[in-house]
Write a protein that holds these residues in place. Structure first.
Motif, mmCIF file in Angstrom:
data_model
loop_
_atom_site.group_PDB
_atom_site.id
_atom_site.type_symbol
_atom_site.label_atom_id
_atom_site.label_comp_id
_atom_site.label_asym_id
_atom_site.label_seq_id
_atom_site.Cartn_x
_atom_site.Cartn_y
_atom_site.Cartn_z
ATOM 1 N N LEU A 3 -29.991 13.085 25.318
ATOM 2 C CA LEU A 3 -29.022 13.114 26.186
ATOM 3 C C LEU A 3 -28.670 11.830 26.906
ATOM 4 O O LEU A 3 -29.476 11.197 27.260
ATOM 5 C CB LEU A 3 -29.369 14.273 27.132
ATOM 6 C CG LEU A 3 -30.028 15.726 26.844
ATOM 7 C CD1 LEU A 3 -30.648 16.436 27.986
ATOM 8 C CD2 LEU A 3 -28.960 16.541 26.178
ATOM 9 N N CYS A 21 -22.600 14.576 30.464
ATOM 10 C CA CYS A 21 -23.876 14.529 29.799
ATOM 11 C C CYS A 21 -23.526 14.627 28.283
ATOM 12 O O CYS A 21 -23.333 15.783 28.101
ATOM 13 C CB CYS A 21 -24.932 15.644 30.497
ATOM 14 S SG CYS A 21 -26.373 15.888 29.551
ATOM 15 N N ALA A 23 -24.754 15.510 24.588
ATOM 16 C CA ALA A 23 -26.038 15.564 23.670
ATOM 17 C C ALA A 23 -25.832 15.323 22.220
ATOM 18 O O ALA A 23 -24.659 15.216 21.712
ATOM 19 C CB ALA A 23 -26.167 17.238 23.801
ATOM 20 N N MET A 33 -27.761 24.261 29.043
ATOM 21 C CA MET A 33 -27.251 22.870 29.493
ATOM 22 C C MET A 33 -27.538 22.986 31.109
ATOM 23 O O MET A 33 -26.804 23.887 31.720
ATOM 24 C CB MET A 33 -26.269 21.978 29.000
ATOM 25 C CG MET A 33 -26.163 22.047 27.591
ATOM 26 S SD MET A 33 -24.811 20.973 27.027
ATOM 27 C CE MET A 33 -25.544 19.305 27.444
ATOM 28 N N ARG A 70 -18.644 23.022 30.022
ATOM 29 C CA ARG A 70 -19.230 22.318 29.006
ATOM 30 C C ARG A 70 -18.290 22.349 27.663
ATOM 31 O O ARG A 70 -17.250 23.313 27.751
ATOM 32 C CB ARG A 70 -20.490 23.069 28.297
ATOM 33 C CG ARG A 70 -20.584 24.337 28.132
ATOM 34 C CD ARG A 70 -21.815 24.927 27.671
ATOM 35 N NE ARG A 70 -22.441 24.413 26.480
ATOM 36 C CZ ARG A 70 -23.564 24.648 26.153
ATOM 37 N NH1 ARG A 70 -24.521 25.044 26.854
ATOM 38 N NH2 ARG A 70 -24.056 23.973 24.851
ATOM 39 N N CYS A 94 -29.437 15.482 33.355
ATOM 40 C CA CYS A 94 -29.005 16.625 32.666
ATOM 41 C C CYS A 94 -30.304 17.123 31.719
ATOM 42 O O CYS A 94 -31.010 16.269 31.469
ATOM 43 C CB CYS A 94 -27.991 16.327 31.852
ATOM 44 S SG CYS A 94 -28.147 14.935 30.669
ATOM 45 N N PHE A 96 -31.426 20.132 28.690
ATOM 46 C CA PHE A 96 -31.007 20.930 27.586
ATOM 47 C C PHE A 96 -32.078 21.704 26.937
ATOM 48 O O PHE A 96 -33.311 20.976 26.989
ATOM 49 C CB PHE A 96 -30.572 20.105 26.425
ATOM 50 C CG PHE A 96 -30.040 20.496 25.155
ATOM 51 C CD1 PHE A 96 -30.727 21.135 24.054
ATOM 52 C CD2 PHE A 96 -28.426 20.959 25.169
ATOM 53 C CE1 PHE A 96 -30.384 21.678 23.209
ATOM 54 C CE2 PHE A 96 -28.206 21.517 24.064
ATOM 55 C CZ PHE A 96 -28.919 21.839 23.030
#
Length: 114
Positions: A3, A21, A23, A33, A70, A94, A96
């Motif tokens: 991330l 953020c 990924a 997330m 997102r 952030c 995940f």
């Protein structure tokens, strides 16, 4: 999963900031997330989360001022923060989560000061 958070900086009270953020790695459906924040000497606290289907949840202090979203095609999460207050100053991290695993980014500093 890696991330990378970005978008932090100095903002005046009442101002706004948008955090991102990104990924990377192997992403499965059904992930979550989220954003958390931390100030020196305090525990990390929940800010907001967004599910892969777009569902969201917010901490009480974030409702009405912060918006989490997102872009699944870009594997990126955003946090739009409006009407920022000095107490919003923190390192924003952030998170995940998928298949029982939790991953953290390095955080991005938000400073709210005139």
């Amino acid at each position: 999963v890696q991330l990378q958070a970005s978008g932090g900086g100095l903002v005046q009270p009442g101002g706004f900031r948008r955090l991102s953020c990104a990924a990377s790695g192997i992403i499965f459906a059904g992930n979550v997330m989220g954003w958390y924040r931390q100030t020196p000497g305090n525990q990390r606290e929940f800010v907001a989360l967004v599910l892969s289907n777009g569902g969201t949840n917010y901490a009480t202090f974030a409702g009405g001022r912060f918006t989490v979203s997102r872009d699944n095609t870009q594997k990126t999460m955003y946090l739009q923060m409006n009407d920022l207050k000095p107490e919003d100053a923190a390192v924003y991290h952030c998170n995940f989560q998928q298949r029982g695993q939790s991953y953290w980014g390095q955080g991005t500093q938000v400073t709210v000061s005139s």
